[in-house]
Design a protein around this motif. Structure first.
Motif, PDB file in Angstrom:
ATOM      1  N   ALA A   1     -12.351  79.239 -46.251  1.00 46.84           N
ATOM      2  CA  ALA A   1     -13.347  78.177 -46.032  1.00 46.84           C
ATOM      3  C   ALA A   1     -12.681  76.866 -45.618  1.00 46.84           C
ATOM      4  N   GLY A   2     -12.947  75.786 -46.358  1.00 44.11           N
ATOM      5  CA  GLY A   2     -12.421  74.468 -46.014  1.00 44.11           C
ATOM      6  C   GLY A   2     -10.909  74.399 -46.035  1.00 44.11           C
ATOM      7  N   ALA A   3     -10.269  75.233 -46.836  1.00 42.99           N
ATOM      8  CA  ALA A   3      -8.804  75.259 -46.867  1.00 42.99           C
ATOM      9  C   ALA A   3      -8.266  75.800 -45.540  1.00 42.99           C
ATOM     10  N   ARG A   4      -8.951  76.786 -44.988  1.00 43.87           N
ATOM     11  CA  ARG A   4      -8.554  77.339 -43.687  1.00 43.87           C
ATOM     12  C   ARG A   4      -8.654  76.273 -42.609  1.00 43.87           C
ATOM     13  N   ALA A   5      -9.742  75.526 -42.615  1.00 42.29           N
ATOM     14  CA  ALA A   5      -9.908  74.465 -41.621  1.00 42.29           C
ATOM     15  C   ALA A   5      -8.846  73.383 -41.792  1.00 42.29           C
ATOM     16  N   ALA A   6      -8.559  72.999 -43.023  1.00 45.74           N
ATOM     17  CA  ALA A   6      -7.584  71.941 -43.282  1.00 45.74           C
ATOM     18  C   ALA A   6      -6.162  72.362 -42.909  1.00 45.74           C
ATOM     19  N   ALA A   7      -5.820  73.623 -43.150  1.00 44.80           N
ATOM     20  CA  ALA A   7      -4.480  74.120 -42.827  1.00 44.80           C
ATOM     21  C   ALA A   7      -4.344  74.467 -41.347  1.00 44.80           C
ATOM     22  N   GLY A   8      -5.487  74.686 -40.706  1.00 41.99           N
ATOM     23  CA  GLY A   8      -5.457  75.043 -39.293  1.00 41.99           C
ATOM     24  C   GLY A   8      -5.029  76.479 -39.041  1.00 41.99           C
ATOM     25  N   ARG A   9      -5.141  77.317 -40.054  1.00 42.36           N
ATOM     26  CA  ARG A   9      -4.764  78.728 -39.930  1.00 42.36           C
ATOM     27  C   ARG A   9      -5.366  79.517 -41.072  1.00 42.36           C
ATOM     28  N   ALA A  10      -5.441  80.814 -40.924  1.00 34.09           N
ATOM     29  CA  ALA A  10      -5.998  81.678 -41.963  1.00 34.09           C
ATOM     30  C   ALA A  10      -4.949  82.068 -42.999  1.00 34.09           C
ATOM     31  N   GLU A  11      -3.689  82.194 -42.560  1.00 26.73           N
ATOM     32  CA  GLU A  11      -2.636  82.540 -43.511  1.00 26.73           C
ATOM     33  C   GLU A  11      -1.273  82.171 -42.940  1.00 26.73           C
ATOM     34  N   GLU A  12      -0.302  82.150 -43.845  1.00 30.19           N
ATOM     35  CA  GLU A  12       1.086  81.899 -43.470  1.00 30.19           C
ATOM     36  C   GLU A  12       1.969  82.439 -44.586  1.00 30.19           C
ATOM     37  N   THR A  13       3.265  82.472 -44.342  1.00 29.80           N
ATOM     38  CA  THR A  13       4.189  82.944 -45.369  1.00 29.80           C
ATOM     39  C   THR A  13       5.143  81.818 -45.754  1.00 29.80           C
ATOM     40  N   THR A  14       5.708  81.960 -46.949  1.00 29.71           N
ATOM     41  CA  THR A  14       6.717  81.034 -47.435  1.00 29.71           C
ATOM     42  C   THR A  14       7.674  81.812 -48.331  1.00 29.71           C
ATOM     43  N   VAL A  15       8.740  81.176 -48.729  1.00 30.54           N
ATOM     44  CA  VAL A  15       9.791  81.823 -49.505  1.00 30.54           C
ATOM     45  C   VAL A  15       9.302  82.150 -50.922  1.00 30.54           C
ATOM     46  N   ALA A  16       9.611  83.352 -51.388  1.00 28.40           N
ATOM     47  CA  ALA A  16       9.262  83.783 -52.747  1.00 28.40           C
ATOM     48  C   ALA A  16      10.265  83.211 -53.749  1.00 28.40           C
ATOM     49  N   GLY A  17       9.965  83.414 -55.045  1.00 26.00           N
ATOM     50  CA  GLY A  17      10.874  83.006 -56.103  1.00 26.00           C
ATOM     51  C   GLY A  17      10.652  81.601 -56.611  1.00 26.00           C
ATOM     52  N   ARG A  18       9.718  80.894 -56.001  1.00 25.49           N
ATOM     53  CA  ARG A  18       9.384  79.546 -56.449  1.00 25.49           C
ATOM     54  C   ARG A  18       8.040  79.585 -57.166  1.00 25.49           C
ATOM     55  N   SER A  19       7.752  78.534 -57.900  1.00 24.39           N
ATOM     56  CA  SER A  19       6.484  78.457 -58.628  1.00 24.39           C
ATOM     57  C   SER A  19       5.346  78.091 -57.681  1.00 24.39           C
ATOM     58  N   LEU A  20       4.123  78.297 -58.158  1.00 23.20           N
ATOM     59  CA  LEU A  20       2.956  77.891 -57.375  1.00 23.20           C
ATOM     60  C   LEU A  20       3.000  76.395 -57.104  1.00 23.20           C
ATOM     61  N   ASP A  21       3.359  75.598 -58.094  1.00 22.44           N
ATOM     62  CA  ASP A  21       3.444  74.147 -57.877  1.00 22.44           C
ATOM     63  C   ASP A  21       4.438  73.803 -56.773  1.00 22.44           C
ATOM     64  N   GLU A  22       5.568  74.499 -56.730  1.00 24.09           N
ATOM     65  CA  GLU A  22       6.567  74.241 -55.683  1.00 24.09           C
ATOM     66  C   GLU A  22       6.039  74.644 -54.314  1.00 24.09           C
ATOM     67  N   VAL A  23       5.348  75.775 -54.244  1.00 22.67           N
ATOM     68  CA  VAL A  23       4.767  76.218 -52.977  1.00 22.67           C
ATOM     69  C   VAL A  23       3.708  75.222 -52.513  1.00 22.67           C
ATOM     70  N   LEU A  24       2.869  74.750 -53.430  1.00 21.24           N
ATOM     71  CA  LEU A  24       1.823  73.796 -53.052  1.00 21.24           C
ATOM     72  C   LEU A  24       2.425  72.490 -52.554  1.00 21.24           C
ATOM     73  N   ALA A  25       3.531  72.055 -53.139  1.00 24.70           N
ATOM     74  CA  ALA A  25       4.208  70.841 -52.657  1.00 24.70           C
ATOM     75  C   ALA A  25       4.710  71.055 -51.229  1.00 24.70           C
ATOM     76  N   GLU A  26       5.266  72.225 -50.959  1.00 26.45           N
ATOM     77  CA  GLU A  26       5.723  72.529 -49.606  1.00 26.45           C
ATOM     78  C   GLU A  26       4.558  72.530 -48.617  1.00 26.45           C
ATOM     79  N   LEU A  27       3.450  73.171 -49.004  1.00 24.60           N
ATOM     80  CA  LEU A  27       2.289  73.233 -48.113  1.00 24.60           C
ATOM     81  C   LEU A  27       1.710  71.847 -47.866  1.00 24.60           C
ATOM     82  N   SER A  28       1.716  71.008 -48.884  1.00 28.46           N
ATOM     83  CA  SER A  28       1.244  69.625 -48.718  1.00 28.46           C
ATOM     84  C   SER A  28       2.109  68.880 -47.718  1.00 28.46           C
TER      85      SER A  28
END
Length: 84
Positions: A12-39
């Protein structure tokens, strides 16, 4: 050498804000760390959405945002939905 990843899926709105339906990032980090990267990666459009979104990890609500995410995990970013 292969880097272990997690998949981030936006709805929904997250897709519009990110400009994509999905992407990948490095595993082994916490959700908070991933969210900081995405921000950092997507900036102003996505930041407010992430602040109010719910997150599923492999289909289950994430209660421990500090726990490292395993390789191959899927994170679903679910903004608040309206309707009735």
């Amino acid at each position: 050498m292969t880097v272990a990843t997690v998949t981030v899926r936006y709805f929904a709105g997250a897709r519009a804000a990110a400009g994509r339906a999905e992407e990948t990032t490095v595993a082994g980090r916490s959700l908070d760390e991933v969210l900081a990267e995405l921000s950092d990666r997507h900036g102003a459009p996505l930041v407010p959405v992430l602040k109010v979104a719910s997150f599923l990890v492999d289909g289950v609500t994430c209660h421990d945002r500090k726990k490292p995410l395993p390789a191959g995990a899927t994170i679903d970013v679910l903004p608040p939905f309206a309707g009735g």
